[in-house]
Scaffold this motif. Structure first.
Motif, PDB file in Angstrom:
ATOM      1  N   HIS A 158      99.361  76.124 -62.794  1.00 36.83           N
ATOM      2  CA  HIS A 158     100.622  75.500 -62.372  1.00 36.83           C
ATOM      3  C   HIS A 158     100.901  75.739 -60.892  1.00 36.83           C
ATOM      4  CE1 HIS A 158     103.142  79.135 -61.932  1.00 36.83           C
ATOM      5  NE2 HIS A 158     102.505  79.624 -62.979  1.00 36.83           N
ATOM      6  N   GLY A 159     101.774  74.904 -60.346  1.00 35.99           N
ATOM      7  CA  GLY A 159     102.214  75.050 -58.965  1.00 35.99           C
ATOM      8  C   GLY A 159     103.542  75.777 -58.885  1.00 35.99           C
ATOM      9  N   GLY A 160     104.168  75.678 -57.697  1.00 34.56           N
ATOM     10  CA  GLY A 160     105.455  76.336 -57.479  1.00 34.56           C
ATOM     11  C   GLY A 160     105.472  77.197 -56.238  1.00 34.56           C
ATOM     12  N   GLY A 161     104.682  76.830 -55.231  1.00 32.86           N
ATOM     13  CA  GLY A 161     104.695  77.562 -53.967  1.00 32.86           C
ATOM     14  C   GLY A 161     104.231  78.999 -54.085  1.00 32.86           C
ATOM     15  N   PHE A 162     103.414  79.290 -55.091  1.00 32.05           N
ATOM     16  CA  PHE A 162     102.917  80.651 -55.351  1.00 32.05           C
ATOM     17  C   PHE A 162     104.051  81.612 -55.720  1.00 32.05           C
ATOM     18  CE2 PHE A 162     100.258  78.730 -52.011  1.00 32.05           C
ATOM     19  CZ  PHE A 162      99.042  78.675 -52.654  1.00 32.05           C
ATOM     20  N   ALA A 163     105.273  81.082 -55.857  1.00 32.66           N
ATOM     21  CA  ALA A 163     106.441  81.943 -56.084  1.00 32.66           C
ATOM     22  C   ALA A 163     107.224  81.574 -57.337  1.00 32.66           C
ATOM     23  CB  ALA A 163     107.381  81.861 -54.880  1.00 32.66           C
ATOM     24  N   LEU A 164     107.042  80.352 -57.819  1.00 34.49           N
ATOM     25  CA  LEU A 164     107.807  79.839 -58.954  1.00 34.49           C
ATOM     26  C   LEU A 164     106.853  79.168 -59.936  1.00 34.49           C
ATOM     27  CD1 LEU A 164     110.622  78.118 -56.873  1.00 34.49           C
ATOM     28  CD2 LEU A 164     110.854  80.285 -58.094  1.00 34.49           C
ATOM     29  N   GLY A 165     107.432  78.599 -60.973  1.00 33.25           N
ATOM     30  CA  GLY A 165     106.641  77.830 -61.920  1.00 33.25           C
ATOM     31  C   GLY A 165     106.321  78.611 -63.173  1.00 33.25           C
ATOM     32  N   ASP A 166     105.746  77.897 -64.116  1.00 34.25           N
ATOM     33  CA  ASP A 166     105.446  78.482 -65.425  1.00 34.25           C
ATOM     34  C   ASP A 166     104.291  77.690 -66.024  1.00 34.25           C
ATOM     35  OD1 ASP A 166     105.756  78.661 -68.497  1.00 34.25           O
ATOM     36  OD2 ASP A 166     107.177  80.174 -67.799  1.00 34.25           O
ATOM     37  N   LYS A 167     103.393  78.368 -66.691  1.00 35.28           N
ATOM     38  CA  LYS A 167     102.232  77.707 -67.282  1.00 35.28           C
ATOM     39  C   LYS A 167     102.604  76.672 -68.325  1.00 35.28           C
ATOM     40  CE  LYS A 167     101.213  81.244 -70.858  1.00 35.28           C
ATOM     41  NZ  LYS A 167     102.589  81.783 -70.892  1.00 35.28           N
ATOM     42  N   ARG A 168     103.835  76.761 -68.814  1.00 31.92           N
ATOM     43  CA  ARG A 168     104.281  75.864 -69.878  1.00 31.92           C
ATOM     44  C   ARG A 168     105.375  74.919 -69.385  1.00 31.92           C
ATOM     45  NH1 ARG A 168     105.746  79.633 -74.424  1.00 31.92           N
ATOM     46  NH2 ARG A 168     103.791  80.602 -73.749  1.00 31.92           N
ATOM     47  N   ASP A 169     105.481  74.724 -68.053  1.00 26.58           N
ATOM     48  CA  ASP A 169     106.540  73.845 -67.558  1.00 26.58           C
ATOM     49  C   ASP A 169     106.161  72.386 -67.783  1.00 26.58           C
ATOM     50  OD1 ASP A 169     104.935  72.996 -65.412  1.00 26.58           O
ATOM     51  OD2 ASP A 169     105.805  74.456 -64.023  1.00 26.58           O
ATOM     52  N   SER A 170     107.071  71.480 -67.438  1.00 30.34           N
ATOM     53  CA  SER A 170     106.932  70.075 -67.830  1.00 30.34           C
ATOM     54  C   SER A 170     105.735  69.382 -67.212  1.00 30.34           C
ATOM     55  CB  SER A 170     108.218  69.315 -67.482  1.00 30.34           C
ATOM     56  OG  SER A 170     108.491  69.392 -66.087  1.00 30.34           O
ATOM     57  N   HIS A 171     105.151  69.948 -66.153  1.00 32.37           N
ATOM     58  CA  HIS A 171     103.945  69.331 -65.601  1.00 32.37           C
ATOM     59  C   HIS A 171     102.812  69.329 -66.630  1.00 32.37           C
ATOM     60  CE1 HIS A 171     106.107  70.565 -61.875  1.00 32.37           C
ATOM     61  NE2 HIS A 171     105.719  69.373 -61.507  1.00 32.37           N
ATOM     62  N   LEU A 172     102.889  70.240 -67.575  1.00 35.05           N
ATOM     63  CA  LEU A 172     101.859  70.330 -68.609  1.00 35.05           C
ATOM     64  C   LEU A 172     101.839  69.092 -69.494  1.00 35.05           C
ATOM     65  CD1 LEU A 172      99.751  72.366 -69.809  1.00 35.05           C
ATOM     66  CD2 LEU A 172     101.562  73.124 -71.350  1.00 35.05           C
ATOM     67  N   ASP A 173     102.985  68.398 -69.600  1.00 34.17           N
ATOM     68  CA  ASP A 173     103.081  67.247 -70.502  1.00 34.17           C
ATOM     69  C   ASP A 173     101.964  66.228 -70.259  1.00 34.17           C
ATOM     70  OD1 ASP A 173     105.297  67.911 -72.113  1.00 34.17           O
ATOM     71  OD2 ASP A 173     106.684  67.329 -70.531  1.00 34.17           O
ATOM     72  N   GLY A 174     101.725  65.908 -68.992  1.00 28.62           N
ATOM     73  CA  GLY A 174     100.707  64.920 -68.689  1.00 28.62           C
ATOM     74  C   GLY A 174      99.315  65.381 -69.089  1.00 28.62           C
ATOM     75  N   TYR A 175      99.019  66.637 -68.806  1.00 29.94           N
ATOM     76  CA  TYR A 175      97.677  67.141 -69.069  1.00 29.94           C
ATOM     77  C   TYR A 175      97.408  67.343 -70.554  1.00 29.94           C
ATOM     78  CZ  TYR A 175      98.044  67.894 -64.074  1.00 29.94           C
ATOM     79  OH  TYR A 175      98.242  67.714 -62.730  1.00 29.94           O
ATOM     80  N   LEU A 176      98.463  67.449 -71.368  1.00 33.61           N
ATOM     81  CA  LEU A 176      98.265  67.570 -72.814  1.00 33.61           C
ATOM     82  C   LEU A 176      97.598  66.332 -73.391  1.00 33.61           C
ATOM     83  CD1 LEU A 176     101.615  69.277 -73.889  1.00 33.61           C
ATOM     84  CD2 LEU A 176      99.325  70.234 -74.168  1.00 33.61           C
ATOM     85  N   GLY A 177      97.633  65.236 -72.643  1.00 31.59           N
ATOM     86  CA  GLY A 177      96.942  64.027 -73.087  1.00 31.59           C
ATOM     87  C   GLY A 177      95.448  64.207 -73.210  1.00 31.59           C
ATOM     88  N   CYS A 178      94.925  65.275 -72.604  1.00 29.73           N
ATOM     89  CA  CYS A 178      93.487  65.511 -72.679  1.00 29.73           C
ATOM     90  C   CYS A 178      93.054  65.836 -74.105  1.00 29.73           C
ATOM     91  CB  CYS A 178      93.063  66.626 -71.741  1.00 29.73           C
ATOM     92  SG  CYS A 178      93.494  68.303 -72.292  1.00 29.73           S
ATOM     93  N   LEU A 179      93.986  66.312 -74.937  1.00 29.70           N
ATOM     94  CA  LEU A 179      93.628  66.686 -76.303  1.00 29.70           C
ATOM     95  C   LEU A 179      93.115  65.477 -77.082  1.00 29.70           C
ATOM     96  CD1 LEU A 179      96.640  69.039 -77.191  1.00 29.70           C
ATOM     97  CD2 LEU A 179      94.444  69.635 -76.137  1.00 29.70           C
ATOM     98  N   ALA A 180      93.728  64.318 -76.847  1.00 28.63           N
ATOM     99  CA  ALA A 180      93.300  63.101 -77.534  1.00 28.63           C
ATOM    100  C   ALA A 180      91.932  62.628 -77.072  1.00 28.63           C
ATOM    101  CB  ALA A 180      94.337  61.993 -77.331  1.00 28.63           C
ATOM    102  N   ARG A 181      91.489  63.126 -75.931  1.00 30.70           N
ATOM    103  CA  ARG A 181      90.164  62.769 -75.406  1.00 30.70           C
ATOM    104  C   ARG A 181      89.101  63.791 -75.810  1.00 30.70           C
ATOM    105  NH1 ARG A 181      90.221  59.328 -70.495  1.00 30.70           N
ATOM    106  NH2 ARG A 181      88.095  60.061 -70.165  1.00 30.70           N
ATOM    107  N   GLY A 182      89.484  64.765 -76.637  1.00 29.75           N
ATOM    108  CA  GLY A 182      88.510  65.738 -77.116  1.00 29.75           C
ATOM    109  C   GLY A 182      88.357  66.975 -76.268  1.00 29.75           C
ATOM    110  N   PHE A 183      89.282  67.169 -75.314  1.00 26.68           N
ATOM    111  CA  PHE A 183      89.290  68.379 -74.498  1.00 26.68           C
ATOM    112  C   PHE A 183      90.203  69.422 -75.129  1.00 26.68           C
ATOM    113  CE2 PHE A 183      88.228  65.141 -71.391  1.00 26.68           C
ATOM    114  CZ  PHE A 183      87.378  65.766 -70.488  1.00 26.68           C
ATOM    115  N   ALA A 184      89.888  70.693 -74.941  1.00 27.26           N
ATOM    116  CA  ALA A 184      90.866  71.759 -75.118  1.00 27.26           C
ATOM    117  C   ALA A 184      91.560  71.957 -73.774  1.00 27.26           C
ATOM    118  CB  ALA A 184      90.191  73.039 -75.567  1.00 27.26           C
ATOM    119  N   LEU A 185      92.699  72.632 -73.805  1.00 29.82           N
ATOM    120  CA  LEU A 185      93.467  72.884 -72.586  1.00 29.82           C
ATOM    121  C   LEU A 185      93.876  74.345 -72.544  1.00 29.82           C
ATOM    122  CD1 LEU A 185      95.035  71.820 -70.064  1.00 29.82           C
ATOM    123  CD2 LEU A 185      96.933  71.296 -71.608  1.00 29.82           C
TER     124      LEU A 185
END
Length: 300
Positions: free
Chosen positions: A60-87
């Motif tokens: 995740h991003g956040g200027g090296f100071a903020l952010g969370d591995k489970r923040d909303s940016h993850l929503d887009g990348y979760l689409g990889c599951l339907a393509r047969g990727f783990a995340l």
């Protein structure tokens, strides 16, 4: 005309979290280290199959100071599951807890953990693609350089599993902190406040950017060499936080190292920092197509 700076988030700010309601198989907050509670990762798997799966390693991003591995940016990348990727979504120590190189060392430790525990986590250890945006783009690119154990500043582990990935995606990452303000002044769009002592980059390095002796060590280009994996670089041309020229400079540097055949540069015209253009179905498909192409049948 430049828009006014966004300013820091208010005290107690928490980013919106990703929607995990549609994910059927996951394991959260898996410790990959013991130095800090931040050293955790989340695993998400496709609905069917037992693997081992090719895996996106999301930083995740956040200027090296903020952010969370489970923040909303993850929503887009979760689409990889339907393509047969783990995340695998990686948390790391932020600059308020530990200065550079802690974040890089944590990401490298997380990759080692994934590879060491590949069977249990149903991960293919030879098909890993690092991906991240903003600060996460810097860290994903750093992973993509495939720096051997013990060769990164502050790392004493010279043996054991190598923290190597087979592909990487850097989206609008800051790379050369010392050129950011000059590039911002030149483009007339980006904020030229990265040299201040209170900037995210200065806080990450532990000193004002222009006085920081470790600024080059935080630039992935410093480590460019034959071990680098294929890399996709994306950046919006109207980025107000990280000047577009950061990616131009990075890609030009890779080409100067003779690595031009390993990098694909995709500018997104008119896109700002963390723009929705990066998360359209078309662009997410482009990213996953890149990962799929470079993880197919990879061995080490």
């Amino acid at each position: 005309m430049k828009k006014p700076p966004m300013g820091p988030p208010p005290a107690g700010f928490k980013p919106p979290m990703a929607d995990l309601s549609g994910v059927r198989r996951m394991e959260l907050d898996i410790p990959y280290g013991s130095e800090s509670p931040a050293q955790r990762l989340d695993m998400f798997w496709p609905e069917t199959g037992e693997g081992p799966f090719p895996t996106l390693v999301y930083v995740h991003g956040g200027g090296f100071a903020l952010g969370d591995k489970r923040d909303s940016h993850l929503d887009g990348y979760l689409g990889c599951l339907a393509r047969g990727f783990a995340l695998a979504a990686v948390e790391y120590r932020l600059s308020g807890e530990a200065l550079f190189p802690a974040a890089v060392l944590d990401c490298r430790s997380a990759v080692r953990y994934l590879r060491d525990n590949a069977a249990r986590l149903r991960v293919d250890p030879h098909r890993l693609c690092a991906i991240g945006g903003s600060a996460g783009g810097n860290l994903a690119a750093m992973l993509g350089m495939n720096i051997p154990n013990g060769a990164f500043p502050g790392e004493t582990q010279a043996r054991g599993t190598q923290p190597f990935v087979q592909a990487a995606v850097d989206q609008f990452g800051p790379m050369n902190f010392k050129t950011m303000d000059a590039q911002a002044r030149e483009n007339g769009v980006s904020f030229d406040d990265h040299d201040t002592p209170q900037s995210p980059e200065s806080k990450y390095l532990g000193a004002p950017v222009q006085q920081a002796e470790n600024a080059a060590q935080a630039n992935p280009l410093t480590y460019a060499g034959e071990a680098m994996c294929p890399m996709l670089v994306q950046h919006g041309t109207a980025d107000r936080l990280v000047p577009f020229a950061q990616s131009e400079e990075f890609v030009e540097g890779l080409r100067a190292h003779g690595l031009g055949d390993r990098v694909i540069f995709t500018p997104l015209p008119g896109a700002d920092h963390e723009d929705k253009a990066f998360f359209t179905e078309e662009n997410l498909a482009r990213v996953l197509d890149f990962a799929e192409a470079h993880l197919r049948g990879r061995e080490e």
